[in-house]
Design a protein around this motif. Sequence first.
Motif, PDB file in Angstrom:
ATOM      1  N   LYS A   1       0.829  -1.211   0.000  1.00 58.97           N
ATOM      2  CA  LYS A   1       0.000   0.000   0.000  1.00 58.97           C
ATOM      3  C   LYS A   1       0.862   1.260   0.000  1.00 58.97           C
ATOM      4  N   GLU A   2       1.905   1.236   0.828  1.00 57.48           N
ATOM      5  CA  GLU A   2       2.768   2.413   0.943  1.00 57.48           C
ATOM      6  C   GLU A   2       3.422   2.724  -0.400  1.00 57.48           C
ATOM      7  N   ARG A   3       3.939   1.679  -1.074  1.00 57.73           N
ATOM      8  CA  ARG A   3       4.655   1.907  -2.337  1.00 57.73           C
ATOM      9  C   ARG A   3       3.715   2.315  -3.477  1.00 57.73           C
ATOM     10  N   LEU A   4       2.532   1.733  -3.457  1.00 53.27           N
ATOM     11  CA  LEU A   4       1.550   2.092  -4.479  1.00 53.27           C
ATOM     12  C   LEU A   4       1.138   3.555  -4.320  1.00 53.27           C
ATOM     13  N   GLU A   5       1.155   4.000  -3.063  1.00 55.89           N
ATOM     14  CA  GLU A   5       0.776   5.385  -2.739  1.00 55.89           C
ATOM     15  C   GLU A   5       1.919   6.360  -3.075  1.00 55.89           C
ATOM     16  N   SER A   6       3.135   5.997  -2.640  1.00 56.17           N
ATOM     17  CA  SER A   6       4.263   6.934  -2.791  1.00 56.17           C
ATOM     18  C   SER A   6       4.843   6.923  -4.199  1.00 56.17           C
ATOM     19  N   ASN A   7       4.713   5.807  -4.911  1.00 57.99           N
ATOM     20  CA  ASN A   7       5.283   5.708  -6.247  1.00 57.99           C
ATOM     21  C   ASN A   7       4.342   4.904  -7.149  1.00 57.99           C
ATOM     22  N   PRO A   8       3.200   5.497  -7.530  1.00 59.73           N
ATOM     23  CA  PRO A   8       2.189   4.738  -8.282  1.00 59.73           C
ATOM     24  C   PRO A   8       2.798   4.080  -9.507  1.00 59.73           C
ATOM     25  N   GLY A   9       2.538   2.796  -9.652  1.00 58.47           N
ATOM     26  CA  GLY A   9       3.088   2.065 -10.782  1.00 58.47           C
ATOM     27  C   GLY A   9       2.906   0.579 -10.589  1.00 58.47           C
ATOM     28  N   MET A  10       3.923  -0.182 -11.011  1.00 61.13           N
ATOM     29  CA  MET A  10       3.837  -1.631 -10.866  1.00 61.13           C
ATOM     30  C   MET A  10       4.481  -2.077  -9.561  1.00 61.13           C
ATOM     31  N   ILE A  11       3.865  -3.051  -8.935  1.00 63.69           N
ATOM     32  CA  ILE A  11       4.416  -3.638  -7.712  1.00 63.69           C
ATOM     33  C   ILE A  11       4.757  -5.085  -8.007  1.00 63.69           C
ATOM     34  N   LYS A  12       6.009  -5.443  -7.773  1.00 64.38           N
ATOM     35  CA  LYS A  12       6.402  -6.848  -7.861  1.00 64.38           C
ATOM     36  C   LYS A  12       6.237  -7.466  -6.485  1.00 64.38           C
ATOM     37  N   ALA A  13       5.440  -8.522  -6.394  1.00 58.94           N
ATOM     38  CA  ALA A  13       5.236  -9.161  -5.092  1.00 58.94           C
ATOM     39  C   ALA A  13       4.925 -10.637  -5.294  1.00 58.94           C
ATOM     40  N   MET A  14       5.317 -11.432  -4.308  1.00 58.87           N
ATOM     41  CA  MET A  14       5.087 -12.880  -4.397  1.00 58.87           C
ATOM     42  C   MET A  14       3.623 -13.170  -4.108  1.00 58.87           C
ATOM     43  N   TRP A  15       3.173 -14.303  -4.663  1.00 51.97           N
ATOM     44  CA  TRP A  15       1.756 -14.675  -4.538  1.00 51.97           C
ATOM     45  C   TRP A  15       1.662 -16.179  -4.343  1.00 51.97           C
ATOM     46  N   CYS A  16       0.680 -16.561  -3.498  1.00 48.87           N
ATOM     47  CA  CYS A  16       0.499 -17.977  -3.169  1.00 48.87           C
ATOM     48  C   CYS A  16      -0.255 -18.736  -4.258  1.00 48.87           C
ATOM     49  N   GLY A  17      -0.878 -18.004  -5.174  1.00 50.29           N
ATOM     50  CA  GLY A  17      -1.633 -18.662  -6.231  1.00 50.29           C
ATOM     51  C   GLY A  17      -3.125 -18.769  -5.941  1.00 50.29           C
ATOM     52  N   LYS A  18      -3.541 -18.300  -4.756  1.00 48.44           N
ATOM     53  CA  LYS A  18      -4.961 -18.425  -4.395  1.00 48.44           C
ATOM     54  C   LYS A  18      -5.780 -17.206  -4.825  1.00 48.44           C
ATOM     55  N   ARG A  19      -6.958 -17.496  -5.328  1.00 47.76           N
ATOM     56  CA  ARG A  19      -7.883 -16.465  -5.775  1.00 47.76           C
ATOM     57  C   ARG A  19      -8.234 -15.487  -4.637  1.00 47.76           C
ATOM     58  N   GLU A  20      -8.372 -16.018  -3.402  1.00 45.95           N
ATOM     59  CA  GLU A  20      -8.769 -15.159  -2.281  1.00 45.95           C
ATOM     60  C   GLU A  20      -7.774 -14.008  -2.081  1.00 45.95           C
ATOM     61  N   CYS A  21      -6.483 -14.324  -2.181  1.00 45.68           N
ATOM     62  CA  CYS A  21      -5.474 -13.277  -1.976  1.00 45.68           C
ATOM     63  C   CYS A  21      -5.537 -12.246  -3.108  1.00 45.68           C
ATOM     64  N   GLU A  22      -5.740 -12.749  -4.328  1.00 49.19           N
ATOM     65  CA  GLU A  22      -5.847 -11.851  -5.484  1.00 49.19           C
ATOM     66  C   GLU A  22      -7.027 -10.880  -5.281  1.00 49.19           C
ATOM     67  N   ASP A  23      -8.158 -11.440  -4.841  1.00 52.86           N
ATOM     68  CA  ASP A  23      -9.348 -10.607  -4.601  1.00 52.86           C
ATOM     69  C   ASP A  23      -9.101  -9.601  -3.483  1.00 52.86           C
ATOM     70  N   LYS A  24      -8.440 -10.062  -2.446  1.00 57.10           N
ATOM     71  CA  LYS A  24      -8.219  -9.207  -1.278  1.00 57.10           C
ATOM     72  C   LYS A  24      -7.298  -8.025  -1.634  1.00 57.10           C
ATOM     73  N   ILE A  25      -6.278  -8.325  -2.416  1.00 59.38           N
ATOM     74  CA  ILE A  25      -5.351  -7.261  -2.830  1.00 59.38           C
ATOM     75  C   ILE A  25      -6.101  -6.206  -3.637  1.00 59.38           C
ATOM     76  N   LYS A  26      -6.971  -6.652  -4.511  1.00 55.85           N
ATOM     77  CA  LYS A  26      -7.742  -5.700  -5.310  1.00 55.85           C
ATOM     78  C   LYS A  26      -8.641  -4.858  -4.406  1.00 55.85           C
ATOM     79  N   GLU A  27      -9.291  -5.546  -3.459  1.00 55.34           N
ATOM     80  CA  GLU A  27     -10.233  -4.867  -2.580  1.00 55.34           C
ATOM     81  C   GLU A  27      -9.522  -3.818  -1.735  1.00 55.34           C
ATOM     82  N   GLU A  28      -8.363  -4.173  -1.222  1.00 57.56           N
ATOM     83  CA  GLU A  28      -7.676  -3.283  -0.275  1.00 57.56           C
ATOM     84  C   GLU A  28      -6.850  -2.195  -0.949  1.00 57.56           C
TER      85      GLU A  28
END
Lengths: 476, 476
Positions: free
Chosen positions: A413-440
């Motif tokens: 959240k901090e990086r998306l706010e301070s430097n809007p752009g692409m965020i490289k981050a690891m993912w577990c592969g689960k749909r729930e996390c993908e949805d949650k990231i979008k929501e938050e």
Amino acid sequence: MEKEFVKSITAMDKDFAQWYTDVVTKADLVDYSSVRGSMIIRPYGYALWENIRDALDGMIKETGHENVYMPLFIPESLLEKEKDHIAGFAPEVAWVTHGGSEELAERLCVRPTSEVLFCEHYKNIIHSYRDLPKLYNQWANVVRWEKTTRPFLRTLEFLWQEGHTAHETDEDAHEETKRMLDVYATLLEDYLAVPVVKGQKTEKEKFAGAKFTYTVESLMHDGKALQSGTSHHLGDGFAKAFGINYLDREGKLQHVHQTSWGMTTRVIGALIMVHGDDRGLVIPPKVAPTQVMIVPIAQHKEGVLDFAYGLKERLSGAFRTGIDASDKNPGWKFNEYEMKGVPVRLEAGPRDIEKNQVVLVRRDTGEKLIATLDEVEEKLGALLTDIQQNLFDRAKELLEKKTSVAENMEQFKERLESNPGMIKAMWCGKRECEDKIKEETGATSRCIPFEQEKVSDTCVCCGGKAESMVVWAKAY
Amino acid sequence: MEKEFVKSITAMDKDFAQWYTDVVTKADLVDYSSVRGSMIIRPYGYALWENIRDALDGMIKETGHENVYMPLFIPESLLEKEKDHIAGFAPEVAWVTHGGSEELAERLCVRPTSEVLFCEHYKNIIHSYRDLPKLYNQWANVVRWEKTTRPFLRTLEFLWQEGHTAHETDEDAHEETKRMLDVYATLLEDYLAVPVVKGQKTEKEKFAGAKFTYTVESLMHDGKALQSGTSHHLGDGFAKAFGINYLDREGKLQHVHQTSWGMTTRVIGALIMVHGDDRGLVIPPKVAPTQVMIVPIAQHKEGVLDFAYGLKERLSGAFRTGIDASDKNPGWKFNEYEMKGVPVRLEAGPRDIEKNQVVLVRRDTGEKLIATLDEVEEKLGALLTDIQQNLFDRAKELLEKKTSVAENMEQFKERLESNPGMIKAMWCGKRECEDKIKEETGATSRCIPFEQEKVSDTCVCCGGKAESMVVWAKAY
């Protein structure tokens, strides 16, 4: 002389959306009409599209594909044959219910994409492995019933090409999916000077009916991503739904394996938002409708116009050359062709003629250059090459600058706010996390890049075992 | 080797309609789909269309026109603005009534033609005489709800270009109407080798909303005429309905004067029915997707394939050259490329290689020609030029042979019966006679030719004072 208004546009940093609207209208790319969500592509915009289209069409043909044309309408029953496909597209299709005064027995949808038409045709014409591969492409208009629209980026109707291929094996289809993604990357990077991230869409974001989807993602000046071309491995799902079979080399009946891939007028939006600045458009030389615009200085003086027209004639063989000999003043003209993003302005006035030279002005840097008459072609050629490269380098630098790494949600959240752009981050592969990231955060998974990095050990969202690195961003 | 079926088609004289259907399908130009009245244009058909389109697009640009793209949909209220126009088109438009699951507040028609969209845009962008002329063109698909359809000749959806221009004066618009008719005549005669009769449509047959319509009419092998391109002087009717005004050179507010003109995929139908024969298609070299097809003879023998591929490589720079090195036998290949109308077949076998020569076979006459290797480009070039000219001359001769003169209705009927084709006959100018001729003979007025002849003194129908000579024919 008519009163001359110098066009001005909203500053990018002040209101990026308004800047975009100002650019597309004031550079004469588009106009609006009474047709909601549709745009008129004006001569300057269409000439740009023709250059992009011709470059892409050339690469599509070089890779062995043939152009065809399929019907605009799809009977409802045909669209329904592949279940995932219809589920994905039903909410956004336009329906024709009447022909003249007669009500139709079956509704016709205006094509949102043409997989089902190609499938029906392939069933007719594919019988043996000797008929494979079938490598077809079509240039067409398609319609998707969007609520919110913006010129080039999202319109009710848009122009595109859609490739549809059928192969003997899953591997052949996979190779094709990669080949055409590379063609898209080449078009974007080498012609539009737009750097891309190549990767695979998550299950959530893949094409309706596909086995998987590859994508090229680009990054706009405001830090939002733009999906700029997709290539789908369709597996044999459509082949099973439509009964597209062939006798293989052993005489056994098999389903074909298919792909589809598309690129649209949307890439013009990418070009604008990657290269544009507060003076308007900046068009890469390779696709610029006009590469060099000649502006005569003090054109009322004897010999100036003859000299300028002579140059136009001379340069037109090698470069797409324009001339503005209207009675508007040079300042107005400078502004106008900067707004239109013409890569190089060529100024020629009485003093230049005297000195046997012209002045070349770059749109990308504003730099001025003197060229004597016997070196003008050579200098112009080098300048256009340099501008093309500089635009790419600048955009690549921006993409890198606007790409951050996040190990947990707080950082995300901090990086998306301070430097809007692409965020490289690891993912577990689960749909729930993908949805949650979008929501938050409002960011969606853009792709799982082919070039993986291990930026941390655990999923940025749940802290569980990381499966892959994903690039996330807010997107158009 | 697979079992090889030699394709055969119905003889022209036996059943012309069936011959046409056989040719378009067996030459792989089109396929049918489950979309009623629409066709799939297959790679060979589309490549032919691309060549025609590129030739026409070049001429449209050379005459100062710019390409644009307008929306596919037209709101009902916009289509209704010009009364004659809507009256003409309403019975044949397709209506979109739903977007996704939502019912639209206003129906959208799928464009049958785009006059009203151009008018709305012109109203926005034309203000002063300095904005004129506006010379726009678009390449697009249009839909007309036809009951009876045939590939290329009459389909629910077809591809075309539509030019739309706005001018200061009626005379300027008139000049443009003529200029674009001449462009169409050039495309048909010089590229498609299809001779035309140029003239004006009668009031009854003119475009809905036009002041008058010019047309190029061609004559098919079966004696039926085909309207092959039209150019309309729209006068200021649309300008008044849409309020398209400009300040003239004296500062007075004036209506613009407009034209529109269109040519469609239908011209492929003309090409087929003018040049085709009982062995299939015959394509004029200038628009042929493949101009020279290389067929290796005894290709299993050493050196033959290398020689053939070498020739392909060598000739490809100058000619659109194909090669069929499949394991089908030469007889099958000869038949196949005759069916597809490839202008020249090049045969090369062991004896030719020995003698340092190849065999060239013309599609139009069947004539064989030997060319030594050092003269092959030269002979091929001359041959293609000759074929192009021969096709035109042959078609011109047929047009003349199938054109009769009639002084009264008895002669009219007798000549239409004994020599189906065009009838030149005088006309009084009255709608009643035009209707009566159609009712009694099935022939319609094709045009009032620009080249008038006085073939008799009185109207062929009523015997009243003759106003002009009209060309009549049964038509597609």
